[in-house]
Design an enzyme around this catalytic site. Sequence first.
Site, short mmCIF file in Angstrom:
data_model
loop_
_atom_site.label_atom_id
_atom_site.label_comp_id
_atom_site.label_asym_id
_atom_site.label_seq_id
_atom_site.Cartn_x
_atom_site.Cartn_y
_atom_site.Cartn_z
N LEU A 199 -4.77 -1.16 10.34
CA LEU A 199 -4.78 -0.14 9.29
C LEU A 199 -3.52 0.71 9.28
O LEU A 199 -3.14 1.29 10.31
CB LEU A 199 -6.01 0.76 9.48
CG LEU A 199 -6.25 1.81 8.39
CD1 LEU A 199 -6.69 1.16 7.09
CD2 LEU A 199 -7.26 2.84 8.85
N ASP A 200 -2.89 0.79 8.12
CA ASP A 200 -1.72 1.67 7.89
C ASP A 200 -0.59 1.41 8.90
O ASP A 200 0.13 2.35 9.28
CB ASP A 200 -2.13 3.16 7.94
CG ASP A 200 -3.15 3.51 6.87
OD1 ASP A 200 -3.13 2.88 5.80
OD2 ASP A 200 -3.96 4.42 7.10
N HIS A 219 0.72 5.20 1.40
CA HIS A 219 -0.06 6.04 2.31
C HIS A 219 0.57 7.42 2.34
O HIS A 219 1.79 7.55 2.45
CB HIS A 219 -0.06 5.42 3.72
CG HIS A 219 -0.89 6.20 4.68
ND1 HIS A 219 -2.27 6.15 4.67
CD2 HIS A 219 -0.55 7.08 5.65
CE1 HIS A 219 -2.74 6.96 5.60
NE2 HIS A 219 -1.72 7.53 6.21
N SER A 262 4.61 6.96 2.41
CA SER A 262 5.25 5.69 2.80
C SER A 262 4.67 4.55 1.97
O SER A 262 3.45 4.47 1.79
CB SER A 262 4.95 5.38 4.28
OG SER A 262 5.29 6.46 5.12
N GLN A 308 6.07 12.74 -5.21
CA GLN A 308 7.03 11.78 -4.64
C GLN A 308 6.45 10.37 -4.61
O GLN A 308 7.17 9.39 -4.79
CB GLN A 308 7.44 12.20 -3.23
CG GLN A 308 8.12 13.55 -3.16
CD GLN A 308 9.31 13.66 -4.08
OE1 GLN A 308 10.15 12.76 -4.12
NE2 GLN A 308 9.38 14.73 -4.85
N ASN A 319 0.85 -1.19 0.00
CA ASN A 319 0.00 0.00 0.00
C ASN A 319 0.89 1.23 0.00
O ASN A 319 2.02 1.18 0.49
CB ASN A 319 -0.88 0.01 1.25
CG ASN A 319 -1.83 1.20 1.30
OD1 ASN A 319 -2.44 1.55 0.28
ND2 ASN A 319 -1.94 1.85 2.44
C1 GAR Z 1 -2.77 8.88 -2.91
O1 GAR Z 1 -2.34 10.08 -2.33
C2 GAR Z 1 -2.56 7.72 -1.95
O2 GAR Z 1 -1.39 7.86 -1.17
C3 GAR Z 1 -3.79 7.82 -1.09
O3 GAR Z 1 -4.83 8.13 -1.97
C4 GAR Z 1 -4.28 8.86 -3.07
C5 GAR Z 1 -4.71 8.16 -4.33
O4 GAR Z 1 -4.35 8.92 -5.44
N1 GAR Z 1 -4.04 6.61 -0.37
C6 GAR Z 1 -4.56 6.57 0.84
O5 GAR Z 1 -4.89 7.56 1.45
C7 GAR Z 1 -4.71 5.17 1.40
N2 GAR Z 1 -4.88 5.22 2.82
P1 GAR Z 1 -4.33 8.28 -6.88
O6 GAR Z 1 -5.68 7.59 -7.05
O7 GAR Z 1 -4.17 9.45 -7.81
O8 GAR Z 1 -3.19 7.31 -6.93
#
Ligand code: GAR
Length: 223
Positions: free
Chosen positions: A153-154, A118, A145, A182, A116
């Site tokens: 979770l996370d 995050h 990360s 990033q 994942n």
């Molecule tokens: C990203 O920022 C990812 O890190 C976050 O959702 C966004 C998805 O963007 N994920 C979370 O918050 C998971 N807990 P994307 O659909 O453009 O890749």
Amino acid sequence: MAAVSDGSGKLPLVVLISGRGSNLQAILDGARDGSLPITIRAVISNRPGVQGLDRARQAAVPALTLDHKVYSTRQDFETALRSTIDELSPALVILAGFMRVLSPEFVMHYAGRMLNIHPSLLPKYRGLHTHERALGGGEREHGASVHFVTPELDSGPVIVQACVPVLPDDDPDSLAARVLEQEHKIYPLAIRWFAEGRIVLREQQVWFDGHLLSEPKRWPGCH
Ligand code: GAR
């Protein structure tokens, strides 16, 4: 050498999304230009009609929707999701902006083969609204990360982090954009490491090139 390959030397994987799919795009780009030794067997969204599904189709990758709202229980949804994934026999499952909490049983089925990303420097700011919370917390540094997914979770072991400065005039959107840039670097990097067999989860810890990773790899720029 690939951890598990499909005979072509490429690691078969499935990507789960819920929306925009910009991290998915970075992975699709890496698969296309050869920098990632992977084959994306399918992209699966739990929300219909999202941009990430279009990105998959444009890359000629099967784009599937399993709308969680049509299942009466979380367990029914997860049973369908699990059988859809398992029919594709991926060696790795990638959560890329997948915004459903998964049960411990589901997560354990993919132990050591689910990653994942995050948008925070874990263990700080698990859960939602990480950019708002980092600003509210007066952080001078924030980031993202990539971690192995474990039932809590996370909270799974972190493989790599990228850091960005928090600037005085940042709002959640400007900070999110800086972090996202990033994310698009470190997620393909971690996937490449996995595909090359360089990272392994063993007893809830990350091993990198055969050595225990005592702290996450840090992208240049972290303090
Ligand atoms: C990203 O920022 C990812 O890190 C976050 O959702 C966004 C998805 O963007 N994920 C979370 O918050 C998971 N807990 P994307 O659909 O453009 O890749």
